[in-house]
Design an enzyme around this catalytic site. Sequence first.
Site, short mmCIF file in Angstrom:
data_model
loop_
_atom_site.label_atom_id
_atom_site.label_comp_id
_atom_site.label_asym_id
_atom_site.label_seq_id
_atom_site.Cartn_x
_atom_site.Cartn_y
_atom_site.Cartn_z
N HIS A 43 0.87 -1.18 0.00
CA HIS A 43 0.00 0.00 0.00
C HIS A 43 0.91 1.23 0.00
CE1 HIS A 43 -2.80 2.96 1.76
NE2 HIS A 43 -3.78 2.14 1.43
N ASP B 135 3.05 -4.49 8.04
CA ASP B 135 1.84 -3.69 7.90
C ASP B 135 0.65 -4.65 7.97
OD1 ASP B 135 -0.38 -2.27 7.10
OD2 ASP B 135 0.39 -1.72 5.12
N GLN C 183 -4.69 -5.12 7.01
CA GLN C 183 -5.76 -6.01 6.53
C GLN C 183 -5.80 -7.32 7.30
OE1 GLN C 183 -8.08 -5.15 4.47
NE2 GLN C 183 -7.20 -3.27 3.68
N LYS D 57 -10.64 -0.37 10.24
CA LYS D 57 -10.89 -1.54 9.39
C LYS D 57 -11.31 -2.75 10.22
CE LYS D 57 -7.36 -0.17 6.03
NZ LYS D 57 -8.07 0.39 4.89
N CYS E 150 -4.63 2.29 -3.82
CA CYS E 150 -3.40 2.82 -3.21
C CYS E 150 -2.21 1.89 -3.46
CB CYS E 150 -3.54 3.08 -1.72
SG CYS E 150 -4.80 4.27 -1.31
C1 LIG Z 1 -2.49 -2.75 3.58
C2 LIG Z 1 -2.84 -1.37 4.04
N1 LIG Z 1 -1.89 -0.61 4.61
C3 LIG Z 1 -2.15 0.62 5.06
C4 LIG Z 1 -3.40 1.18 4.96
C5 LIG Z 1 -3.60 2.57 5.46
O1 LIG Z 1 -4.53 2.64 6.47
P1 LIG Z 1 -4.98 4.07 7.01
O2 LIG Z 1 -5.54 4.79 5.83
O3 LIG Z 1 -6.01 3.78 8.04
O4 LIG Z 1 -3.78 4.73 7.55
C6 LIG Z 1 -4.41 0.44 4.37
C7 LIG Z 1 -5.77 1.00 4.21
O5 LIG Z 1 -6.17 1.59 3.26
C8 LIG Z 1 -4.13 -0.86 3.90
O6 LIG Z 1 -5.07 -1.60 3.32
#
Ligand SMILES: Cc1ncc(COP(=O)(O)O)c(C=O)c1O
Lengths: 410, 129
Positions: free
Chosen positions: A127, A204, A207, A230, A367
Amino acid sequence: MLSAQTKSLDVEQIRKDFPILQRKVHGKPLVYFDNAATSQKPKQVIDALDFYYKNYNSNVHRSIHQLGEEATAAYEKAREKIAEFINAQYEEVIFTKNSTEGLNLLAYSLTSGLKQGDEIVISQLEHHSNFVPWQQMAKHLDLKLKFIEVNKNAELDEESIKKNITKKTKIVSVNHISNAVGTINPVEDIAKIAHENGALMVVDGSQAAPHMPLDMKKINSDFYVFTGHKMLGPTGVGVVYGKKELLEGMRPFLYGGEMINEVRFDDTTFNKLPWKFEAGTPNIAEGIGLGVAVDYLAKVGMQNIFNRDKELLGYAMEKIKEIDGITIYGPKERASILSFNVKGVHAHDVSQILDSEGVAIRAGHHCCMPLMSVLGISATARASFYLYNTEQEVDTFINAIHKVKKVFGV
Amino acid sequence: MDIEMMYQENILDHYKSPHNFGKVENATVHHHEKNPLCGDELDMFLIVEDKKIVDIKVYPTGCAISVASASMLSDEIKGKGIDEVKNMTKEQLLEMLGIPISPVRLKCALLSLDTLKNSILIFERYMGK
Ligand SMILES: Cc1ncc(COP(=O)(O)O)c(C=O)c1O
């Protein structure tokens, strides 16, 4: 369709806890399949926010009065629950705003002290929030950023993992579950390889935390990041887990109130863990809300959620494969994310027509622009499921895809 | 909103076979614009003589709305003077499309107009004097 008895969860009972599932969209019942973007919230979480503001709203850690005591106790209790939820110690749970802030905290703090030419390894499957912070710190400090490659199923290539992580590697940061295609990455194995090479391991888990049991001792990464919204929690709160001995030696990310021990004109000593990393008034209600969300998830059981995800995804896969002209992205074994395209129709148009049937999915690059370029596409449609979704909703989704094909004449 | 209203036959016709489709080598101005949020992209090639758009080619990739919009806009401006089209408004473009556009899809619909405006700016800055 599976009968209620064969399901691993009592989905009908669970649905009653989510008020939003009652609403209609364009006159049709809402089918919410955009859970990888954000989950819906159970009334227990919504009520906790409401109750906080109506009954004990006050600042934490500084106010010596009844409300302050209650707010501090509830906020810190939430931290304790989250620590238990991921099998970590209390001091190892740092509240942030979201995953993005958590990953920025780590990118900033862990690169302090690195030398020109030191290497950071991420993957093509990240991401943007586990990508851009490392890329920019690498540019700023003249570090080398390397990428573990994915194969055509968007799985991390084993050879590429071994090739990229070397004695020069200082930090490895990969996602646990890919938000774009649902790949479940072998983070335990990667952590082992990172450690054999003397590197720190960051995961990270944005998910993964909503969908599978997590045990920090077992994964054995040095850091693990996730985001509350999430996983049934409110927006505005996330977590960085870090091994205590590492956090203690690290440079804070944000400076200011709350994170200090003593401030003199010439220097400052910092607060103990975890507050050393929590500058300023935090999102108190949201932190408490995340504690309630974690209670809810723990009560349902993360293994049950994981099993139910598999069941529903399996059903959706089977149904969507019966439709001509569908391309599905990602590996066979995956989390509850179904990323696809309809031949001859752009993902936005798929999403728009699904919306007209009350079905909410996501369309775009999710993203993950670098991954999209590797897969040679610019966008996919993505349906992502959670514990309150049903087979019947999948049927509505499948019918809506037929409608897409009808509208476009493909 | 009735979805069939949005995906009318003429919109889908433009999407499936965009008018003035293609790329040219000898364009007076070639400009590429991208909508980073959605990934819609448009290459626009203008052949300008005496401040008149004598020919245009568009090479869109993206959703039905952005592609149809590029195709219809190319028909609209072909043969017209630069001064005649450079002040075209968002409202005029939406009227030309003739379908209801929700706020989130606005950026898809307007990619063609943004590309045209930036093409004209480039033309005026470098060639139009
Ligand atoms: C794999 C992953 N990493 C990071 C994020 C970023 O999360 P947040 O927007 O809550 O900071 C997301 C969510 O969109 C994600 O799916």
